[in-house]
Design an enzyme around this catalytic site. Structure first.
Site, mmCIF file in Angstrom:
data_model
loop_
_atom_site.group_PDB
_atom_site.id
_atom_site.type_symbol
_atom_site.label_atom_id
_atom_site.label_comp_id
_atom_site.label_asym_id
_atom_site.label_seq_id
_atom_site.Cartn_x
_atom_site.Cartn_y
_atom_site.Cartn_z
ATOM 1 C CE1 TYR A 166 90.915 -57.758 -127.498
ATOM 2 C CE2 TYR A 166 91.600 -60.175 -126.889
ATOM 3 C CZ TYR A 166 90.791 -59.020 -127.618
ATOM 4 O OH TYR A 166 89.854 -59.583 -128.399
ATOM 5 C CG ASP B 64 86.515 -42.508 -129.941
ATOM 6 O OD1 ASP B 64 86.492 -43.340 -129.414
ATOM 7 O OD2 ASP B 64 87.569 -41.556 -129.977
ATOM 8 C CB VAL B 65 82.672 -46.714 -128.789
ATOM 9 C CG1 VAL B 65 82.139 -47.142 -130.243
ATOM 10 C CG2 VAL B 65 83.972 -47.678 -128.746
ATOM 11 C CG ASN C 56 83.043 -56.079 -133.809
ATOM 12 O OD1 ASN C 56 83.416 -56.980 -133.488
ATOM 13 N ND2 ASN C 56 83.411 -54.909 -134.572
ATOM 14 C CE LYS D 110 87.607 -58.026 -126.598
ATOM 15 N NZ LYS D 110 86.616 -57.413 -127.027
#
Length: 252
Positions: A157, A61-62, A88, A161
């Protein structure tokens, strides 16, 4: 220890979509790949797509610093060095939710995965690349065309980004003295489970719902491989790969 001639990559979010496609592309080109993701079974499915490939599956789990640390420790123990991180792992979060209705927990989940997770993995890769001999390596962040232009009802999101672009630039600058090259690929409408809704129709900026074209995710993977295999003296700082006729450039 892997043969020194073999290049070593870490791919996060490797159990599906773009991460899986990139892992398969790299494995097919002879890279050894550490596959990171939340579910070991999907990572093993990715590995099975390239029989005989040199892989290491690590449940990660990053967004959790201790799990990211364990991932890169496992890579060090198994392969001895690191040549590439494809950063990613990401999530869109709850789709179609207006700003005023977005729960804070949902916002935090997207930020923790897309931004904090990317930072933690980049930091761990950076440390290893700086310390190893020979020094250096490459980090490729998976941005999005949303790093440039938002969709309706995508505030979490889109914000992450855009932030990823700043992360890419800062890491690229700070990595120069240590031969660490950092770039970003901004992807639009690659055909994955995450973009299946494009083919059913998605909300446009003018309020209409329209079906959007998609492209083969393998074309994205080949672009990542091209970026990855450049000598460290050359770098693709930003690349945008998108379905040719998607409503992104101009007014659609």
């Amino acid at each position: 220890m892997t043969n020194r001639e073999t290049r070593i990559a870490v791919v996060t979010g490797a159990g599906s979509g773009i991460g899986r496609a990139v892992a398969v592309e790299l494995l097919g080109a002879g890279w050894a790949v550490a596959l990171a993701g939340r579910r070991v079974e999907t990572l093993e499915e990715t590995a099975a797509l390239v029989p005989g490939g040199d892989t290491l599956a690590v449940r990660t789990d990053v967004s959790r610093p201790e799990e990211v640390e364990a991932l890169f420790a496992a890579v060090r123990d198994r392969f001895g060095r690191l040549d590439l991180l494809f950063n990613n792992a990401g999530t869109f979060g709850p789709g179609g939710v207006p700003v005023e209705e977005l729960p804070y927990d949902a916002w935090r989940h997207v930020v923790d995965t897309n931004l904090n997770g990317a930072f933690l993995c980049a930091q761990a890769a950076y440390r290893q690349m700086k310390e190893q001999d020979p020094q250096g390596g490459r980090i490729i962040n998976n941005g999005s065309v949303s790093a440039h232009t938002p969709r309706p009802h995508s505030v979490a999101y889109t914000a992450t980004k855009h932030a990823l672009t700043g992360l890419t630039k800062a890491l690229s600058l700070d990595g120069r003295p240590y031969r660490i090259a950092v770039g970003q690929i901004d992807i639009g409408n690659a055909a994955t489970d995450m973009t299946a809704r494009m083919r059913r129709g998605v909300l446009q900026a003018n309020g209409e719902v329209a079906v959007e074209p998609v492209m083969d995710v393998a074309d994205v993977a080949r672009t990542v491989r091209h970026m990855a295999e450049l000598p460290l003296e050359a770098n693709v700082q930003f690349a945008t790969v998108l379905a040719t006729t998607m409503p992104y450039v101009g007014r659609g």
